[in-house]
Scaffold this active site. Sequence first.
Site, PDB file in Angstrom:
ATOM      1  CG  ASP A  10      47.272 -18.946  69.082  1.00  0.00           C
ATOM      2  OD1 ASP A  10      47.529 -17.713  69.493  1.00  0.00           O
ATOM      3  OD2 ASP A  10      48.819 -19.021  68.395  1.00  0.00           O
TER       4      ASP A  10
ATOM      5  CB  CYS B  18      46.639 -12.268  69.730  1.00  0.00           C
ATOM      6  SG  CYS B  18      47.627 -11.882  71.248  1.00  0.00           S
TER       7      CYS B  18
ATOM      8  CG  ASP C 183      44.917 -15.150  72.457  1.00  0.00           C
ATOM      9  OD1 ASP C 183      44.982 -16.847  72.475  1.00  0.00           O
ATOM     10  OD2 ASP C 183      46.082 -15.394  72.009  1.00  0.00           O
ATOM     11  CG  ASN C 184      43.655 -16.326  68.867  1.00  0.00           C
ATOM     12  OD1 ASN C 184      43.717 -15.763  69.126  1.00  0.00           O
ATOM     13  ND2 ASN C 184      44.544 -17.763  69.042  1.00  0.00           N
TER      14      ASN C 184
END
Length: 507
Positions: free
Chosen positions: A37, A75, A277-278
Site C-alpha cells: 500500500d 494486494c 502493490d496498490n
Amino acid sequence: MARTMFNIHLLTIIFDLCVLSFTVSAAKNVVLMFGDDAGIQLGAYNNPVCKTPHLDNLASRGVTFKYGYTSVSSCSPSRSALLTGLPQHQNGIYGLASGQFHFSSFDNVISLPKILSKNQIRTGIIGKYHVQPESVYTFDFMQTDATHDGNSIGRNITLMNEYFEQFISTNDSRPFFLYMAFHDTHRCNVPDVYGEFCEKFGDPSKSNGTIPDWIPDYYDPMNVALETYIPDNSIARQDLANLYTVTGRLDQGVGLFMRTLEKYNLLDDTLIIYTSDNGIPFPGAKTNLYDHGMIEPFIVSSPDSKQNWGKTSNALASTTDIVPTILDWFDVQYPNWTLFKTQVKLTGQSLLPALSNVDATGFDHVFASHNLHEVTMYYPMRVIRTKDIRLIHNLNYFAPYPMALDIFDSPTFRKLLNDTQTGQPTEWIKSLKDYYYRSEFEMFNVTSDPNELVNLAYNPKYFSIFSDLKARLNAWQNETNDIWRCEPRGVLVTDGTCVSADNIFDN
Ligand SMILES: *[C@@H]1O[C@H](CO)[C@@H](O)[C@H](O)[C@H]1NC(C)=O
Ligand SMILES: *[C@@H]1O[C@H](CO)[C@@H](O)[C@H](O)[C@H]1NC(C)=O
Ligand SMILES: *[C@@H]1O[C@H](CO)[C@@H](O)[C@H](O)[C@H]1NC(C)=O
Ligand SMILES: *[C@@H]1O[C@H](CO)[C@@H](O)[C@H](O)[C@H]1NC(C)=O
Ligand SMILES: *[C@@H]1O[C@H](CO)[C@@H](O)[C@H](O)[C@H]1NC(C)=O
Ligand SMILES: *[C@@H]1O[C@H](CO)[C@@H](O)[C@H](O)[C@H]1NC(C)=O
Ligand SMILES: *[C@@H]1O[C@H](CO)[C@@H](O)[C@H](O)[C@H]1NC(C)=O
C-alpha cells in the site's frame, strides 16, 4: 621478438576480455523491493515533506518512472500479477488470498521464481507472502508471514536485513532473485496497540520492543503535503502524517539493504527495483483503478545504465512489466505453455530499453484488471491508460462500489461518512454518492483532469478516442483469455464467441 611481444599483447587482450565477460555475466542478481500500500510520498516524486533519503538515493542511481502503475489495486491479485506477469483474471487470484477470502492462482500457473529456479537462479522471499498456492509461488529461501499485526517480519527492518544477509552470504555462486516484501505502509490490524499504521511498533517510547535500525520521524499534521484528493481536515492530515512515519521506516529498510549489498560487493551486479502493490489506503486510491489507485513508486536501478542514473522517465510502466524485465536481465526465455488450452503470452514488456534510453518509444499505454478485493466485493473493472487518457470499463456498474474494510474503518473515511450523513461539507473532490455509483464507462483526460471528475466517455466529441480505446481494451482481454470479455452485455459461450444481450439493455 616483435612477434612474441605481439602475441603477449594479444593474450593480454584475450585475457582481459575473458575477465571482462566473466565479471559482466558472473553474478547478475535482482533485488525486488516491494512496498505494501506504499505510495509516491517520496522526495524522488517531489514530495517536499516526507523524508525518504534512501529511496531518493536509489533514484539517484537509477531511473524513476513518473508513470509507474500497478495492474490491479489489490494486494494478492497484484502480487500474483507481479510474480507471473499475468493479470489477475488470467492467473486466477481474483481477490485476497487470506482467511475466508481464499483466492488462489490456478495450480498449473508457471511463476517467475519457478522459471528462474529451472535456469539455475536462486530465489528468495523475505516479508509478506499473501499469494497461493505455495506449489505455484515456490522460493528456495522463504522467511514470510501474512499478518498485519504490528509484529510482522515486513515491518521489522532489522530482522528483514538479518534474513537478507543470511540469504546473500551463502557461498552458493548462482545468481539470485530476492523479493523483499515490506508490510509497511499497510494500515495496522491492531491500531489500538500500535496506531493506525503500526507507527508505534518498534518505537521504544511508544510500545514494548524496538527496531534497532529505525529512527522514527514524526510529522506535524499541519505541515503534510496534502494531495488534492485527500479531504483537508485535521483527521485526514493526521492519517497522512502517520503514513509518512511508516514510509520512513520502509525507506530506512531500503538503506539497510543497500548497505548490505555494498558490504558484499554486489552493487555492480544487481538490478534493483522498488515499487508497490496498490494505491495508498485512502478513499479514491486503494482498490480503485483511478490514477490515485494505480500510481506506484517505480524506481529501477541498473548498473548497466549508469549514463541515465538520476533521470526521470515518461515511459508508462506496469507491474506486469517486471517479469519480462527480470527475464530480459537474466537472458532467460519465457516458457512455451498453455492455460485452458490457450498459449500463454506475456503482454507486458521489458523495461531495460527504457533504462538505457529514457526517451525510448513504445511505452505509451498500460492495462489494468480488477475483479474483487475481499470476497464480498465483486466489482470487476478493465482499464487502459494512455499518456493522457484513462478508460475504465465497470462491468458491475449496476451495483454500488464496495468498500474495503481497512479503508471503511480508517479515520479519514469515517470522517467523510459522518460529514456526509450529517450534511456537513466534506472537503472531498466528489460526493460519496458519486463515489459509490459509477457509469459503465468512465473516461478521463488525466493530464487536464488529474482527479478524474469529468467523464468524457459519453461526450460525442471524444467518440473516436472512446471507440479506439474500447477496442484495444477488449483486444487485450481476448489476448489474456479474459472470461469476462463479453460482460456485462453478453455471455461467453462454449465456442468462444460472445452472445449479446444488448437489445435487452437498450429496450
Ligand atoms: C561454504 O563452502 C564451504 C566449502 O565449500 C563449506 O564448508 C561451508 O559450509 C559453506 N558455507 C555455507 C554458509 O554454506
Ligand atoms: C507488547 O507485546 C506483546 C507481544 O508482542 C503484545 O501482545 C502487547 O500488546 C504489547 N504491549 C504493548 C503495551 O504494546
Ligand atoms: C526486530 O528484530 C530484531 C532483530 O531480530 C530484534 O532484535 C527486535 O527485538 C525485533 N523488534 C521487535 C519489536 O520485535
Ligand atoms: C509451443 O508448443 C506448441 C505445442 O507443443 C508448438 O506447437 C509451438 O510451435 C510452440 N511454440 C513456440 C513459439 O515454440
Ligand atoms: C462519527 O460518528 C460517530 C457516531 O456519532 C462517532 O462515534 C465517531 O467518533 C465519528 N467519527 C469521526 C471520525 O468523526
Ligand atoms: C488532454 O489534456 C491536455 C492538457 O490540457 C491536452 O494537451 C490534450 O490534448 C488532451 N488530450 C485529449 C485527447 O483531449
Ligand atoms: C474478443 O473476443 C470476442 C469473442 O470471444 C469477440 O466477440 C470480440 O469481437 C473480440 N474483440 C476484439 C477487439 O477482437
